[in-house]
Design a protein around this motif. Sequence first.
Motif, PDB file in Angstrom:
ATOM      1  N   GLU A   1      -3.948   8.317   8.259  1.00  0.00           N
ATOM      2  CA  GLU A   1      -2.752   7.508   8.489  1.00  0.00           C
ATOM      3  C   GLU A   1      -3.160   6.030   8.542  1.00  0.00           C
ATOM      4  O   GLU A   1      -2.489   5.167   8.008  1.00  0.00           O
ATOM      5  N   ILE A   2      -4.297   5.766   9.160  1.00  0.00           N
ATOM      6  CA  ILE A   2      -4.783   4.391   9.320  1.00  0.00           C
ATOM      7  C   ILE A   2      -5.275   3.834   7.992  1.00  0.00           C
ATOM      8  O   ILE A   2      -4.970   2.702   7.631  1.00  0.00           O
ATOM      9  N   TYR A   3      -6.046   4.614   7.264  1.00  0.00           N
ATOM     10  CA  TYR A   3      -6.667   4.169   6.013  1.00  0.00           C
ATOM     11  C   TYR A   3      -6.192   5.040   4.862  1.00  0.00           C
ATOM     12  O   TYR A   3      -6.975   5.639   4.149  1.00  0.00           O
ATOM     13  N   SER A   4      -4.888   5.098   4.667  1.00  0.00           N
ATOM     14  CA  SER A   4      -4.328   6.023   3.676  1.00  0.00           C
ATOM     15  C   SER A   4      -4.574   5.587   2.251  1.00  0.00           C
ATOM     16  O   SER A   4      -4.686   6.404   1.354  1.00  0.00           O
ATOM     17  N   GLY A   5      -4.598   4.283   1.995  1.00  0.00           N
ATOM     18  CA  GLY A   5      -4.734   3.808   0.629  1.00  0.00           C
ATOM     19  C   GLY A   5      -3.450   3.935  -0.167  1.00  0.00           C
ATOM     20  O   GLY A   5      -3.362   3.445  -1.279  1.00  0.00           O
ATOM     21  N   GLY A   6      -2.425   4.578   0.387  1.00  0.00           N
ATOM     22  CA  GLY A   6      -1.166   4.749  -0.315  1.00  0.00           C
ATOM     23  C   GLY A   6      -0.475   3.438  -0.637  1.00  0.00           C
ATOM     24  O   GLY A   6       0.324   3.362  -1.560  1.00  0.00           O
TER      25      GLY A   6
ATOM     26  N   PRO B   1      -9.983  -0.765  -1.209  1.00  0.00           N
ATOM     27  CA  PRO B   1      -9.254  -1.999  -0.933  1.00  0.00           C
ATOM     28  C   PRO B   1      -8.477  -1.872   0.379  1.00  0.00           C
ATOM     29  O   PRO B   1      -7.920  -0.828   0.680  1.00  0.00           O
ATOM     30  N   LEU B   2      -8.484  -2.937   1.156  1.00  0.00           N
ATOM     31  CA  LEU B   2      -7.759  -2.955   2.425  1.00  0.00           C
ATOM     32  C   LEU B   2      -6.693  -4.040   2.393  1.00  0.00           C
ATOM     33  O   LEU B   2      -6.958  -5.168   1.977  1.00  0.00           O
ATOM     34  N   ARG B   3      -5.500  -3.693   2.868  1.00  0.00           N
ATOM     35  CA  ARG B   3      -4.429  -4.677   2.956  1.00  0.00           C
ATOM     36  C   ARG B   3      -4.738  -5.660   4.083  1.00  0.00           C
ATOM     37  O   ARG B   3      -5.055  -5.259   5.190  1.00  0.00           O
TER      38      ARG B   3
ATOM     39  N   ASN C   1     -11.002  -6.402  -1.384  1.00  0.00           N
ATOM     40  CA  ASN C   1     -11.720  -5.290  -1.996  1.00  0.00           C
ATOM     41  C   ASN C   1     -13.034  -5.099  -1.267  1.00  0.00           C
ATOM     42  O   ASN C   1     -13.835  -6.013  -1.171  1.00  0.00           O
ATOM     43  N   ARG C   2     -13.234  -3.906  -0.740  1.00  0.00           N
ATOM     44  CA  ARG C   2     -14.429  -3.596   0.043  1.00  0.00           C
ATOM     45  C   ARG C   2     -15.168  -2.422  -0.575  1.00  0.00           C
ATOM     46  O   ARG C   2     -14.584  -1.576  -1.222  1.00  0.00           O
ATOM     47  N   TYR C   3     -16.460  -2.403  -0.338  1.00  0.00           N
ATOM     48  CA  TYR C   3     -17.310  -1.277  -0.712  1.00  0.00           C
ATOM     49  C   TYR C   3     -17.993  -0.802   0.564  1.00  0.00           C
ATOM     50  O   TYR C   3     -18.591  -1.604   1.277  1.00  0.00           O
ATOM     51  N   TRP C   4     -17.874   0.483   0.851  1.00  0.00           N
ATOM     52  CA  TRP C   4     -18.371   1.038   2.103  1.00  0.00           C
ATOM     53  C   TRP C   4     -19.480   2.046   1.842  1.00  0.00           C
ATOM     54  O   TRP C   4     -19.405   2.838   0.906  1.00  0.00           O
TER      55      TRP C   4
END
Length: 93
Positions: free
Chosen positions: A26-31, A66-68, A79-82
Amino acid sequence: MVATSDERLRATMKRRDEVIGHPLFEIYSGGEVSASGNEGANILRASLDEVVRTARPQQLKGVFYPLRRPSDLGDGFDNRYWDVSNVPVLDEQ
């Protein structure tokens, strides 16, 4: 999610109240990135499913996610790479 570090909050541009008590996807859905979701979220979900199924840890390197950005940081996406370590917790020990 029951806990998170200050460093994780900074890295993900989230507030503690947006994270604590909410499921991971829910937190990091990417939707929000596209109608079909975020490929990084799909990779993470598949890895977590595999860890639960096999009870063995898994390492992921360079997963694009990618994170909003929050509106106070200008909206849009970062844009992040983890590098991710998924480790099962099998009991209290």
